[in-house]
Design a protein around this motif. Structure first.
Motif, PDB file in Angstrom:
ATOM      1  N   THR A  94      32.273  45.778  32.414  1.00 52.75           N
ATOM      2  CA  THR A  94      30.882  45.749  32.871  1.00 52.75           C
ATOM      3  C   THR A  94      30.317  44.334  32.970  1.00 52.75           C
ATOM      4  N   SER A  95      30.878  43.389  32.229  1.00 52.91           N
ATOM      5  CA  SER A  95      30.373  42.015  32.296  1.00 52.91           C
ATOM      6  C   SER A  95      30.944  41.247  33.473  1.00 52.91           C
ATOM      7  N   SER A  96      31.926  41.837  34.152  1.00 52.66           N
ATOM      8  CA  SER A  96      32.493  41.214  35.344  1.00 52.66           C
ATOM      9  C   SER A  96      31.685  41.636  36.568  1.00 52.66           C
ATOM     10  N   LYS A  97      31.153  40.677  37.290  1.00 55.51           N
ATOM     11  CA  LYS A  97      30.303  40.995  38.434  1.00 55.51           C
ATOM     12  C   LYS A  97      31.093  41.535  39.622  1.00 55.51           C
ATOM     13  N   GLU A  98      32.351  41.159  39.743  1.00 57.00           N
ATOM     14  CA  GLU A  98      33.139  41.536  40.913  1.00 57.00           C
ATOM     15  C   GLU A  98      34.077  42.709  40.659  1.00 57.00           C
ATOM     16  N   GLY A  99      34.022  43.296  39.477  1.00 54.59           N
ATOM     17  CA  GLY A  99      34.938  44.382  39.187  1.00 54.59           C
ATOM     18  C   GLY A  99      36.168  43.874  38.461  1.00 54.59           C
ATOM     19  N   MET A 100      37.060  44.789  38.143  1.00 51.32           N
ATOM     20  CA  MET A 100      38.190  44.444  37.298  1.00 51.32           C
ATOM     21  C   MET A 100      39.450  45.149  37.796  1.00 51.32           C
ATOM     22  N   THR A 101      40.569  44.442  37.788  1.00 48.53           N
ATOM     23  CA  THR A 101      41.853  45.054  38.112  1.00 48.53           C
ATOM     24  C   THR A 101      42.532  45.522  36.824  1.00 48.53           C
ATOM     25  N   ALA A 102      43.449  46.453  36.975  1.00 50.04           N
ATOM     26  CA  ALA A 102      44.173  46.950  35.810  1.00 50.04           C
ATOM     27  C   ALA A 102      45.007  45.843  35.174  1.00 50.04           C
ATOM     28  N   ALA A 103      45.561  44.953  36.005  1.00 51.06           N
ATOM     29  CA  ALA A 103      46.369  43.852  35.476  1.00 51.06           C
ATOM     30  C   ALA A 103      45.534  42.927  34.609  1.00 51.06           C
ATOM     31  N   ALA A 104      44.298  42.630  35.053  1.00 56.38           N
ATOM     32  CA  ALA A 104      43.416  41.756  34.276  1.00 56.38           C
ATOM     33  C   ALA A 104      43.001  42.426  32.973  1.00 56.38           C
ATOM     34  N   LEU A 105      42.734  43.724  33.027  1.00 59.65           N
ATOM     35  CA  LEU A 105      42.351  44.449  31.814  1.00 59.65           C
ATOM     36  C   LEU A 105      43.516  44.513  30.836  1.00 59.65           C
TER      37      LEU A 105
END
Length: 310
Positions: A94-105
């Protein structure tokens, strides 16, 4: 639900405060209980309010002896992962403005499996939109603009890496000449049909002014309790094939998909990404990113879940 949550009181205002508030699962359980039962425990079986605590996250009704877990029926139901990890994941997303990929998570949480990170993201997306969400329209809304657009780069669930343009129905509130409000998005298999009419009737408040093109299919809106208005010049090539508001939303959606998801979306999972875009779009002016954490936690506990994709 809390109508105006206060940063530092109802939700953490920083990542450091998140770690301070939730050092262990017990602290997470107490927070979830506060979100689930803001006015005190209510038994799901008999509505009794007296209880005993019988274990970590377990409430036993004094009237009927029904045991209830605070995570039962929520985003965290039957998860074997620590709640502290879940809270960290929700904050990160939620703190990412552009969304999140599964790899980054996966990298952020140190998860051994990419599939686990992917599954968590989709669970969060299903919690981002309440099944009985508020209808568009109401005070301060000039009209609800309805149209269709085609979202490119979606992968069809067939052998081979084929991509296609998927039709998406769009409804957006017009607040002023250059101001848009809340958005509703749904995929469709039948663009240009009466499905768009039923979509408009489903997402707009009765009596709201609904702006559409001059297509005959929308003429029934007046018979369904709506004020309908048509936009002149809709069919002109320069005007595009959708209304100004929906066209603007479609451009934003395409840019968001490119920037955050790199078009790595399968057709059957597309609605989940649309849900995330709606969630972020509706809170784009939030002063505190922690407010998005609070709202997603609130919806995750109180029923914001779509059925699993098959």
């Amino acid at each position: 639900m809390v109508s105006e949550p206060v940063a530092g009181v109802d939700h953490p205002s920083t990542a450091a405060q998140l770690r301070q508030w939730f050092p262990d699962d017990d602290a997470c359980i107490e927070y979830l209980a506060r979100l689930r039962w803001p006015d005190g425990f209510v038994c799901p079986a008999c509505s009794g309010r007296e209880y005993w605590r019988t274990g970590a996250g377990l409430w036993m009704c004094a009237a009927c002896s029904r045991k209830t877990s605070v995570t039962s029926g929520t985003l965290f139901h039957r998860s074997r992962s620590p709640l502290t990890t879940w809270f960290d994941a929700i904050w990160f997303v939620t703190s990412s403005k552009e969304g999140m990929t599964a790899a980054a998570l996966q990298q952020h949480l140190g998860l051994a499996s990419y599939e686990t990170a992917w599954s968590w993201l989709h669970l969060m997306r299903r919690a981002m939109v309440l099944p009985d969400g508020e209808l568009l329209g109401g005070t301060g809304v000039e009209q609800v603009e309805v149209g269709e657009a085609f979202l490119g780069g979606v992968t069809r669930d067939l052998p081979g890496a084929t991509t296609l343009e998927v039709p998406v129905m769009i409804a957006v509130e017009r607040l002023g000449p250059r101001r848009l409000g809340r958005v509703r998005l749904e995929t469709t298999r039948h663009p240009g049909t009466l499905e768009a009419l039923h979509f408009a009737a489903r997402v707009a408040e009765p009596g709201a002014t609904v702006a559409t093109d001059g297509s005959p299919k929308f003429r029934r809106l007046a018979l369904m309790g709506f004020e309908q208005t048509c936009v002149p010049g809709f069919e002109e090539p320069a005007a595009g094939r959708i209304l100004p508001g929906p066209r603007q939303v479609a451009l934003q959606l395409n840019r968001w998909m490119i920037a955050g998801m790199r078009y790595g979306v399968r057709e059957r999972h597309l609605q989940g990404y649309l849900d995330e875009f709606m969630f972020r779009s509706g809170r784009r002016t939030a002063v505190s990113r922690g407010l998005l954490f609070f709202r997603l936690m609130e919806q995750a506990v109180n029923g914001g879940r779509r059925p699993r994709e098959r």
